[in-house]
Design a protein around this motif. Structure first.
Motif, PDB file in Angstrom:
ATOM      1  N   ASP A   1       7.818  13.289  35.554  1.00 10.61           N
ATOM      2  CA  ASP A   1       9.100  12.813  36.354  1.00 10.61           C
ATOM      3  C   ASP A   1       9.866  12.952  35.278  1.00 10.61           C
ATOM      4  O   ASP A   1      10.873  13.206  35.633  1.00 10.61           O
ATOM      5  CB  ASP A   1       9.159  11.345  36.704  1.00 10.61           C
ATOM      6  CG  ASP A   1       9.559  10.591  37.257  1.00 10.61           C
ATOM      7  OD1 ASP A   1       9.995  11.586  38.623  1.00 10.61           O
ATOM      8  OD2 ASP A   1      10.621   9.796  37.004  1.00 10.61           O
TER       9      ASP A   1
ATOM     10  N   HIS B   1      13.385  14.633  34.841  1.00 12.74           N
ATOM     11  CA  HIS B   1      15.074  14.105  34.384  1.00 12.74           C
ATOM     12  C   HIS B   1      15.615  14.913  33.575  1.00 12.74           C
ATOM     13  O   HIS B   1      17.047  15.251  34.047  1.00 12.74           O
ATOM     14  CB  HIS B   1      14.610  12.847  34.251  1.00 12.74           C
ATOM     15  CG  HIS B   1      15.216  12.267  33.745  1.00 12.74           C
ATOM     16  ND1 HIS B   1      16.836  11.583  34.000  1.00 12.74           N
ATOM     17  CD2 HIS B   1      16.218  11.934  31.667  1.00 12.74           C
ATOM     18  CE1 HIS B   1      17.544  11.303  32.909  1.00 12.74           C
ATOM     19  NE2 HIS B   1      17.073  11.283  32.142  1.00 12.74           N
TER      20      HIS B   1
ATOM     21  N   TYR C   1       6.487  19.672  40.536  1.00 15.54           N
ATOM     22  CA  TYR C   1       7.523  18.695  40.803  1.00 15.54           C
ATOM     23  C   TYR C   1       8.307  19.282  40.397  1.00 15.54           C
ATOM     24  O   TYR C   1       9.448  18.935  40.174  1.00 15.54           O
ATOM     25  CB  TYR C   1       7.180  17.405  40.372  1.00 15.54           C
ATOM     26  CG  TYR C   1       7.565  15.954  40.045  1.00 15.54           C
ATOM     27  CD1 TYR C   1       6.755  15.353  41.174  1.00 15.54           C
ATOM     28  CD2 TYR C   1       8.170  15.813  39.275  1.00 15.54           C
ATOM     29  CE1 TYR C   1       7.473  14.289  41.311  1.00 15.54           C
ATOM     30  CE2 TYR C   1       8.888  14.890  39.552  1.00 15.54           C
ATOM     31  CZ  TYR C   1       8.311  13.536  40.023  1.00 15.54           C
ATOM     32  OH  TYR C   1       9.265  12.324  40.302  1.00 15.54           O
TER      33      TYR C   1
ATOM     34  N   PRO D   1       4.135   4.519  46.081  1.00 17.86           N
ATOM     35  CA  PRO D   1       5.144   4.826  45.373  1.00 17.86           C
ATOM     36  C   PRO D   1       6.022   6.354  44.615  1.00 17.86           C
ATOM     37  O   PRO D   1       6.128   6.733  44.896  1.00 17.86           O
ATOM     38  CB  PRO D   1       5.188   3.469  44.535  1.00 17.86           C
ATOM     39  CG  PRO D   1       4.634   3.194  44.704  1.00 17.86           C
ATOM     40  CD  PRO D   1       3.479   3.511  45.284  1.00 17.86           C
ATOM     41  N   ALA D   2       4.079   6.462  43.589  1.00 18.25           N
ATOM     42  CA  ALA D   2       4.193   7.636  43.634  1.00 18.25           C
ATOM     43  C   ALA D   2       4.596   9.270  44.971  1.00 18.25           C
ATOM     44  O   ALA D   2       4.595  10.261  44.401  1.00 18.25           O
ATOM     45  CB  ALA D   2       2.843   8.189  42.727  1.00 18.25           C
TER      46      ALA D   2
ATOM     47  N   GLU E   1       5.846   8.597  47.697  1.00 20.03           N
ATOM     48  CA  GLU E   1       7.610   8.637  47.959  1.00 20.03           C
ATOM     49  C   GLU E   1       7.816   9.472  47.303  1.00 20.03           C
ATOM     50  O   GLU E   1       9.105   9.860  47.774  1.00 20.03           O
ATOM     51  CB  GLU E   1       6.802   7.217  48.122  1.00 20.03           C
ATOM     52  CG  GLU E   1       6.607   6.876  49.714  1.00 20.03           C
ATOM     53  CD  GLU E   1       7.322   7.483  50.563  1.00 20.03           C
ATOM     54  OE1 GLU E   1       8.574   7.937  51.001  1.00 20.03           O
ATOM     55  OE2 GLU E   1       6.889   6.981  51.748  1.00 20.03           O
ATOM     56  N   ARG E   2       7.915   8.975  46.187  1.00 20.81           N
ATOM     57  CA  ARG E   2       9.224   9.568  44.416  1.00 20.81           C
ATOM     58  C   ARG E   2       8.589  11.393  44.524  1.00 20.81           C
ATOM     59  O   ARG E   2       9.144  11.553  44.160  1.00 20.81           O
ATOM     60  CB  ARG E   2       8.479   8.959  43.265  1.00 20.81           C
ATOM     61  CG  ARG E   2       8.784   9.552  42.281  1.00 20.81           C
ATOM     62  CD  ARG E   2      10.574   9.655  42.320  1.00 20.81           C
ATOM     63  NE  ARG E   2      11.033   9.604  40.819  1.00 20.81           N
ATOM     64  CZ  ARG E   2      12.920   9.947  40.898  1.00 20.81           C
ATOM     65  NH1 ARG E   2      13.598   9.358  42.097  1.00 20.81           N
ATOM     66  NH2 ARG E   2      12.869  10.373  39.557  1.00 20.81           N
TER      67      ARG E   2
ATOM     68  N   HIS F   1      10.777  12.826  47.761  1.00 21.32           N
ATOM     69  CA  HIS F   1      11.853  12.598  47.276  1.00 21.32           C
ATOM     70  C   HIS F   1      12.734  13.349  47.062  1.00 21.32           C
ATOM     71  O   HIS F   1      13.782  14.076  46.133  1.00 21.32           O
ATOM     72  CB  HIS F   1      12.273  11.433  46.823  1.00 21.32           C
ATOM     73  CG  HIS F   1      14.042  11.000  45.953  1.00 21.32           C
ATOM     74  ND1 HIS F   1      14.499  10.944  46.891  1.00 21.32           N
ATOM     75  CD2 HIS F   1      13.846  11.125  44.654  1.00 21.32           C
ATOM     76  CE1 HIS F   1      15.850  10.728  46.107  1.00 21.32           C
ATOM     77  NE2 HIS F   1      15.505  10.485  44.929  1.00 21.32           N
ATOM     78  N   VAL F   2      11.791  13.688  45.060  1.00 20.31           N
ATOM     79  CA  VAL F   2      11.908  14.635  44.473  1.00 20.31           C
ATOM     80  C   VAL F   2      12.510  16.087  45.096  1.00 20.31           C
ATOM     81  O   VAL F   2      13.083  17.417  45.017  1.00 20.31           O
ATOM     82  CB  VAL F   2      11.215  14.265  43.326  1.00 20.31           C
ATOM     83  CG1 VAL F   2      11.240  16.549  42.065  1.00 20.31           C
ATOM     84  CG2 VAL F   2      11.009  13.334  42.263  1.00 20.31           C
TER      85      VAL F   2
ATOM     86  N   GLU G   1      14.947  17.016  47.436  1.00 20.83           N
ATOM     87  CA  GLU G   1      16.521  16.441  47.010  1.00 20.83           C
ATOM     88  C   GLU G   1      16.474  18.066  45.812  1.00 20.83           C
ATOM     89  O   GLU G   1      17.926  18.648  45.863  1.00 20.83           O
ATOM     90  CB  GLU G   1      16.591  15.908  45.403  1.00 20.83           C
ATOM     91  CG  GLU G   1      17.614  15.329  44.802  1.00 20.83           C
ATOM     92  CD  GLU G   1      17.418  14.252  43.599  1.00 20.83           C
ATOM     93  OE1 GLU G   1      17.449  14.960  42.087  1.00 20.83           O
ATOM     94  OE2 GLU G   1      18.164  13.049  44.222  1.00 20.83           O
TER      95      GLU G   1
END
Length: 383
Positions: free
Chosen positions: A150, A154, A181, A255-256, A258-259, A262-263, A266
């Protein structure tokens, strides 16, 4: 009183020996008298130098050559030392071309870890100061930790927003899970025909050693404070309970996951909606052709195809062949580093054994706990 007709002093006078006149001090510094007539001085000629033989000349030539080679080698080694030990990432030539237009290749290889993030961060900060026309991410990794993947994502997203430089991802043999990712923010993705990719999902890996401890007669004792009843969850010295697995799944894995969805959404929203990505986020790995059909990659091709796509994304003038550079992290300099860089797995193993041998009991205990601690990973099981 008798006279001395010769006017010479007598012995009795004490003035000097008989037959020798008095010395005139005024003439003591006068030049010597000239040589007699017909006297020819003999000239002292220097000795003729001894002529060197063939072996002497050969030895002198060889000595001169060795000296010059030694100077050259020392200069070369000095340059290597400066290049290998000089600070952060450095650019080097990849393909020659127009220097006023430049494309930079940023390789991301092996597992994505904190050191990967540190390298990518320094490299992109360097490129922010001197932005290229485009960046090609050369990705060849099976994944990495959730946090490190992540952070790299970023940094790439931040670089694009700050510089508006187009980014193209080029997949090598594998770009799965965390490897995919970090490619999600790219403007386009090119996969080689033999690439393995996908594996959109998250996993926790750990191990327990309670049976091993039983065999060797070791009984661990665990004491927690009164209000820290969950402090011993997922310890490797006892089996995990179903309740602990469920807590881990809910608090870390979901949660990971879902992240991750999302990535990807996007970055690929121009070709995939969120529902389609959720259907693909099962952890399944795909071949390059499957990924292309599923719109996870934009093109099947090699590095030169990714560079051509980068030129197109950068909107370079027609006919311009940009200079291509590659940015890498310099290695430490020394014999051990050079051997390790050449791929000596035996040397790597020896170094690891020596490092373990030199650990203190406290360091060894910390290392064992670190290795045994469950860690959420964006990682593919295939490579």
């Amino acid at each position: 009183m008798s006279e001395n007709p010769s006017n010479q002093p007598s012995e009795e006078s004490g003035s000097g020996p008989v037959g020798r006149g008095p010395v005139d001090p005024r003439g003591a510094n006068q030049p010597p008298p000239p040589p007699p007539q017909g006297y020819a001085p003999v000239a002292m000629m220097p000795a003729a130098p001894q002529q060197r033989g063939m072996w002497g000349k050969l030895g002198a030539s060889l000595l001169t050559t060795v000296l010059l080679l030694s100077i050259g080698v020392n200069i070369y080694l000095g340059i290597i030392v400066a290049a290998y030990t000089g600070g952060g990432p450095r650019e080097s030539a990849y393909e020659d071309g127009d220097r006023s237009h430049r494309i930079v290749v940023l390789p991301i290889e092996e597992m994505v870890t904190d050191s990967t993030h540190a390298f990518v961060r320094r490299a992109l900060r360097l490129l922010e100061d001197d932005p290229p026309a485009a960046v090609v991410l050369r990705i060849d990794c099976p994944g990495g930790t959730v946090a490190a993947s992540d952070r790299v994502w970023h940094e790439i997203t931040r670089f694009k927003e700050k510089t508006n430089v187009p980014v193209v991802a080029s997949f090598g043999s594998v770009a799965a899970s965390g490897g995919y990712y970090i490619a999600a923010p790219a403007d386009a993705i090119v996969a080689e025909p033999t690439t393995i990719t996908g594996s959109i999902g998250v996993i926790v890996m750990g191990f327990t050693v309670n049976e091993l401890l039983d065999k060797i007669g070791v009984t661990p004792e665990i004491v927690t404070s009164e209000f820290s009843t969950n402090k011993d969850q997922l310890l490797p010295i006892r089996p995990w309970t179903d309740e602990e697995r469920e807590i881990l799944r809910v608090t870390r894995l979901e949660p990971a996951w879902e992240r991750f969805v999302h990535v990807v959404h996007e970055g690929r929203s121009h070709v995939l909606d969120e529902a389609a990505i959720r259907e693909l986020a099962t952890g399944e790995v795909f071949s390059a052709q499957q990924a292309y059909d599923l719109k996870l990659v934009d093109q099947i091709g090699y590095m030169e195809d990714a560079l051509a796509l980068a030129r197109e994304q950068a909107d370079l003038p027609e006919g311009v062949e940009p200079r291509v550079t590659i940015i890498r992290q310099p290695r430490g300099f020394g014999l051990m580093s050079l051997l390790a860089a050449s791929g000596s797995t035996e040397l790597d193993a020896m170094q690891q054994v020596r490092q373990l041998r030199d650990l203190s009991p406290e360091q060894l205990r910390a290392w064992v706990m670190e290795m045994a601690a469950p860690r959420a990973m964006y990682q593919s099981s295939q490579r």
